[in-house]
Design an enzyme around this catalytic site. Structure first.
Site, PDB file in Angstrom:
ATOM      1  N   TRP A  82     -25.645 -33.811 -36.561  1.00 48.16           N
ATOM      2  CA  TRP A  82     -25.123 -33.874 -35.179  1.00 48.16           C
ATOM      3  C   TRP A  82     -25.067 -35.307 -34.682  1.00 48.16           C
ATOM      4  O   TRP A  82     -24.373 -35.592 -33.694  1.00 48.16           O
ATOM      5  CB  TRP A  82     -26.018 -33.046 -34.235  1.00 48.16           C
ATOM      6  CG  TRP A  82     -26.020 -31.580 -34.539  1.00 48.16           C
ATOM      7  CD1 TRP A  82     -27.026 -30.891 -35.153  1.00 48.16           C
ATOM      8  CD2 TRP A  82     -24.990 -30.627 -34.262  1.00 48.16           C
ATOM      9  NE1 TRP A  82     -26.671 -29.558 -35.278  1.00 48.16           N
ATOM     10  CE2 TRP A  82     -25.438 -29.364 -34.732  1.00 48.16           C
ATOM     11  CE3 TRP A  82     -23.727 -30.695 -33.670  1.00 48.16           C
ATOM     12  CZ2 TRP A  82     -24.676 -28.203 -34.634  1.00 48.16           C
ATOM     13  CZ3 TRP A  82     -22.965 -29.531 -33.564  1.00 48.16           C
ATOM     14  CH2 TRP A  82     -23.445 -28.311 -34.044  1.00 48.16           C
ATOM     15  N   ASP A 129     -22.326 -34.882 -51.432  1.00 46.30           N
ATOM     16  CA  ASP A 129     -22.356 -36.185 -50.747  1.00 46.30           C
ATOM     17  C   ASP A 129     -21.234 -37.094 -51.252  1.00 46.30           C
ATOM     18  O   ASP A 129     -20.807 -36.973 -52.400  1.00 46.30           O
ATOM     19  CB  ASP A 129     -23.727 -36.828 -50.996  1.00 46.30           C
ATOM     20  CG  ASP A 129     -24.035 -37.920 -49.993  1.00 46.30           C
ATOM     21  OD1 ASP A 129     -23.252 -38.110 -49.040  1.00 46.30           O
ATOM     22  OD2 ASP A 129     -25.062 -38.593 -50.165  1.00 46.30           O
ATOM     23  N   ARG A 176     -23.633 -37.697 -36.006  1.00 42.08           N
ATOM     24  CA  ARG A 176     -22.343 -38.333 -36.367  1.00 42.08           C
ATOM     25  C   ARG A 176     -21.377 -38.314 -35.178  1.00 42.08           C
ATOM     26  O   ARG A 176     -21.567 -37.541 -34.239  1.00 42.08           O
ATOM     27  CB  ARG A 176     -21.731 -37.580 -37.547  1.00 42.08           C
ATOM     28  CG  ARG A 176     -22.607 -37.721 -38.775  1.00 42.08           C
ATOM     29  CD  ARG A 176     -21.964 -37.149 -39.985  1.00 42.08           C
ATOM     30  NE  ARG A 176     -22.827 -37.425 -41.122  1.00 42.08           N
ATOM     31  CZ  ARG A 176     -22.428 -37.571 -42.373  1.00 42.08           C
ATOM     32  NH1 ARG A 176     -21.153 -37.437 -42.671  1.00 42.08           N
ATOM     33  NH2 ARG A 176     -23.271 -37.821 -43.335  1.00 42.08           N
ATOM     34  N   ARG A 235     -12.658 -40.775 -42.551  1.00 41.56           N
ATOM     35  CA  ARG A 235     -13.753 -40.053 -43.223  1.00 41.56           C
ATOM     36  C   ARG A 235     -13.458 -38.555 -43.350  1.00 41.56           C
ATOM     37  O   ARG A 235     -13.786 -37.923 -44.356  1.00 41.56           O
ATOM     38  CB  ARG A 235     -15.057 -40.238 -42.433  1.00 41.56           C
ATOM     39  CG  ARG A 235     -15.627 -41.640 -42.463  1.00 41.56           C
ATOM     40  CD  ARG A 235     -16.886 -41.711 -41.594  1.00 41.56           C
ATOM     41  NE  ARG A 235     -17.848 -40.688 -41.954  1.00 41.56           N
ATOM     42  CZ  ARG A 235     -18.650 -40.743 -43.004  1.00 41.56           C
ATOM     43  NH1 ARG A 235     -18.635 -41.807 -43.786  1.00 41.56           N
ATOM     44  NH2 ARG A 235     -19.491 -39.766 -43.253  1.00 41.56           N
ATOM     45  N   LEU A 249     -33.626 -36.111 -50.961  1.00 43.07           N
ATOM     46  CA  LEU A 249     -33.431 -34.690 -50.639  1.00 43.07           C
ATOM     47  C   LEU A 249     -32.840 -34.450 -49.254  1.00 43.07           C
ATOM     48  O   LEU A 249     -32.327 -33.360 -48.988  1.00 43.07           O
ATOM     49  CB  LEU A 249     -34.763 -33.933 -50.760  1.00 43.07           C
ATOM     50  CG  LEU A 249     -35.267 -33.748 -52.197  1.00 43.07           C
ATOM     51  CD1 LEU A 249     -36.581 -32.978 -52.210  1.00 43.07           C
ATOM     52  CD2 LEU A 249     -34.226 -33.017 -53.042  1.00 43.07           C
ATOM     53  N   GLU A 290     -35.131 -28.140 -61.214  1.00 43.24           N
ATOM     54  CA  GLU A 290     -34.663 -29.293 -61.992  1.00 43.24           C
ATOM     55  C   GLU A 290     -33.615 -30.045 -61.162  1.00 43.24           C
ATOM     56  O   GLU A 290     -32.732 -29.421 -60.561  1.00 43.24           O
ATOM     57  CB  GLU A 290     -34.014 -28.820 -63.304  1.00 43.24           C
ATOM     58  CG  GLU A 290     -34.974 -28.127 -64.245  1.00 43.24           C
ATOM     59  CD  GLU A 290     -36.050 -29.059 -64.789  1.00 43.24           C
ATOM     60  OE1 GLU A 290     -35.779 -30.262 -64.969  1.00 43.24           O
ATOM     61  OE2 GLU A 290     -37.171 -28.574 -65.020  1.00 43.24           O
ATOM     62  N   HIS A 332     -13.864 -35.168 -46.180  1.00 38.21           N
ATOM     63  CA  HIS A 332     -14.446 -33.826 -45.996  1.00 38.21           C
ATOM     64  C   HIS A 332     -13.410 -32.763 -46.371  1.00 38.21           C
ATOM     65  O   HIS A 332     -13.738 -31.737 -46.970  1.00 38.21           O
ATOM     66  CB  HIS A 332     -14.899 -33.626 -44.549  1.00 38.21           C
ATOM     67  CG  HIS A 332     -16.012 -34.540 -44.136  1.00 38.21           C
ATOM     68  ND1 HIS A 332     -17.113 -34.771 -44.925  1.00 38.21           N
ATOM     69  CD2 HIS A 332     -16.199 -35.295 -43.013  1.00 38.21           C
ATOM     70  CE1 HIS A 332     -17.934 -35.625 -44.302  1.00 38.21           C
ATOM     71  NE2 HIS A 332     -17.388 -35.954 -43.149  1.00 38.21           N
ATOM     72  N   THR A 345     -29.182 -30.347 -39.868  1.00 34.25           N
ATOM     73  CA  THR A 345     -29.564 -30.430 -38.451  1.00 34.25           C
ATOM     74  C   THR A 345     -29.480 -31.890 -37.967  1.00 34.25           C
ATOM     75  O   THR A 345     -29.437 -32.135 -36.769  1.00 34.25           O
ATOM     76  CB  THR A 345     -31.004 -29.878 -38.244  1.00 34.25           C
ATOM     77  OG1 THR A 345     -31.850 -30.395 -39.266  1.00 34.25           O
ATOM     78  CG2 THR A 345     -31.031 -28.367 -38.282  1.00 34.25           C
ATOM     79  N   LEU A 390     -21.359 -13.478 -57.361  1.00 34.91           N
ATOM     80  CA  LEU A 390     -21.990 -14.707 -56.856  1.00 34.91           C
ATOM     81  C   LEU A 390     -22.250 -14.646 -55.343  1.00 34.91           C
ATOM     82  O   LEU A 390     -21.378 -14.224 -54.580  1.00 34.91           O
ATOM     83  CB  LEU A 390     -21.047 -15.890 -57.139  1.00 34.91           C
ATOM     84  CG  LEU A 390     -21.479 -17.236 -56.569  1.00 34.91           C
ATOM     85  CD1 LEU A 390     -22.509 -17.906 -57.469  1.00 34.91           C
ATOM     86  CD2 LEU A 390     -20.282 -18.168 -56.389  1.00 34.91           C
TER      87      LEU A 390
HETATM   88  C1  FPP Z   1     -21.790 -35.764 -46.934  1.00 37.39           C
HETATM   89  O1  FPP Z   1     -20.872 -36.783 -47.223  1.00 37.39           O
HETATM   90  C2  FPP Z   1     -21.076 -34.544 -46.662  1.00 37.39           C
HETATM   91  C3  FPP Z   1     -21.179 -33.808 -45.525  1.00 37.39           C
HETATM   92  C4  FPP Z   1     -22.070 -34.155 -44.422  1.00 37.39           C
HETATM   93  C5  FPP Z   1     -20.345 -32.631 -45.317  1.00 37.39           C
HETATM   94  C6  FPP Z   1     -20.165 -31.792 -46.537  1.00 37.39           C
HETATM   95  C7  FPP Z   1     -19.055 -30.856 -46.294  1.00 37.39           C
HETATM   96  C8  FPP Z   1     -18.107 -30.566 -47.193  1.00 37.39           C
HETATM   97  C9  FPP Z   1     -18.080 -31.082 -48.567  1.00 37.39           C
HETATM   98  C10 FPP Z   1     -17.055 -29.625 -46.885  1.00 37.39           C
HETATM   99  C11 FPP Z   1     -17.661 -28.296 -46.673  1.00 37.39           C
HETATM  100  C12 FPP Z   1     -16.753 -27.258 -46.900  1.00 37.39           C
HETATM  101  C13 FPP Z   1     -16.920 -26.035 -46.399  1.00 37.39           C
HETATM  102  C14 FPP Z   1     -16.088 -24.999 -46.920  1.00 37.39           C
HETATM  103  C15 FPP Z   1     -17.894 -25.717 -45.347  1.00 37.39           C
HETATM  104  P1  FPP Z   1     -20.858 -38.076 -46.315  1.00 37.39           P
HETATM  105  O2  FPP Z   1     -19.919 -37.849 -45.196  1.00 37.39           O
HETATM  106  O3  FPP Z   1     -22.258 -38.390 -45.875  1.00 37.39           O
HETATM  107  O4  FPP Z   1     -20.325 -39.141 -47.320  1.00 37.39           O
HETATM  108  P2  FPP Z   1     -20.717 -40.679 -47.347  1.00 37.39           P
HETATM  109  O5  FPP Z   1     -22.180 -40.743 -47.705  1.00 37.39           O
HETATM  110  O6  FPP Z   1     -19.843 -41.226 -48.414  1.00 37.39           O
HETATM  111  O7  FPP Z   1     -20.427 -41.234 -45.996  1.00 37.39           O
END
Ligand code: FPP
Length: 264
Positions: free
Chosen positions: A87, A38, A89, A51, A213, A225, A55, A84, A149
């Site tokens: 979407w 996050d 966004r 934004r 969560l 944990e 990512h 889920t 892994l």
């Molecule tokens: C939440 O941050 C993050 C997501 C919804 C996307 C997570 C995806 C990645 C970290 C990249 C994934 C990489 C691969 C390889 C699939 P947010 O956008 O909610 O952040 P904010 O709370 O600061 O707005």
């Protein structure tokens, strides 16, 4: 744990990550680590960037954390990449997020293969774009014989829907007269979840200071944990993971019972 390490070549861990990583590896790392990644949006906003730039930067963190987890001997790393609920966004952001697995895998698949990582995915594939499914399928196929892994992407994943599906399946067995309601067990639900082949997570990490969560593995996290950090996901690095593991190693897991002296 040391046995596991001895079987591997431990020198690269020291060379690449230092003595701290070696100490963490030797003290017993969590078998299954789940991460709610996050803070990408806030990372970008702080830099006056869109934004999606957050990512994209977050994708680089995925690479670093996968590599270190693999070297430390973690068995499963589950990453919450898209829920889920995501979407809701803006379409442009959703489209970008759906392209990320493709970009990540096209850049890093050779490295994952070299690291003996096996790629897996859990989530609802039906409404994912074809290009996203194809990229994941290709990576799963190319890594299916790897024994290291398990890198498990939670993509279009929602825990409540997953539990509802398990319950529906059991209800249909009851309706068909194949199962008595009183015979329904925890194992039957566990065995109908998308994680049925995996151990339950030992450690859950959530970045960015949020302490919730967000519909992530609600059943599976019963005895996990939790470790929360204010660090935003794009800033999360190897030292942060080591810190999380060090905290985990000091925890006293009791699973509802008593441990050590208290048990006598
Ligand atoms: C939440 O941050 C993050 C997501 C919804 C996307 C997570 C995806 C990645 C970290 C990249 C994934 C990489 C691969 C390889 C699939 P947010 O956008 O909610 O952040 P904010 O709370 O600061 O707005």
């Amino acid at each position: 744990m040391f046995n596991k390490l001895l079987k591997r070549n431990i020198e690269p861990i020291i060379v690449e990550y230092g003595e701290r990583a070696m100490a963490v590896a030797g003290a017993g790392v969590p078998s299954h680590v789940a991460i709610i990644m996050d803070g990408n949006g806030r990372w970008a906003k702080k830099r006056s960037m869109p934004r999606v730039a957050g990512h994209h930067e977050g994708m680089k963190t995925v690479r670093k954390i996968t590599k270190l987890s693999s070297h430390l001997g973690v068995d499963v790393l589950t990453l919450y990449a898209f829920s889920t609920e995501n979407w809701k966004r803006p379409k442009m952001e959703v489209d970008f997020l759906m392209r990320l697995p493709e970009e990540f895998l096209s850049n890093f698949l050779p490295e994952l293969i070299e690291e003996n990582v096996r790629v897996e995915m859990m989530g609802y594939v039906d409404n994912l774009p074809a290009h996203t499914i194809q990229a994941v399928q290709k990576a799963k196929e190319a890594t299916k014989h790897n024994t290291g892994l398990v890198l498990n992407f939670a993509l279009n994943y929602g825990s409540r829907a997953e539990i509802v599906d398990a319950v529906k399946n059991l209800a249909s067995l009851v309706q068909a007269g194949e199962l008595e309601p009183e015979d329904i067990s925890e194992e039957m639900i566990t065995g109908r979840l998308m994680t049925k082949e995996l151990p339950e997570p030992d450690l859950l990490i959530r970045t960015s200071g949020e302490v919730r969560l967000s519909n992530f593995m609600l059943w599976q996290l019963a005895y996990t944990e939790f470790w929360f950090t204010d660090t935003l996901w794009p800033d999360f690095n190897e030292d942060c993971l080591l810190e999380a593991f060090e905290v985990y190693q000091k925890r006293n897991r009791r699973y509802g019972g008593l441990k050590g002296e208290e048990a006598n």
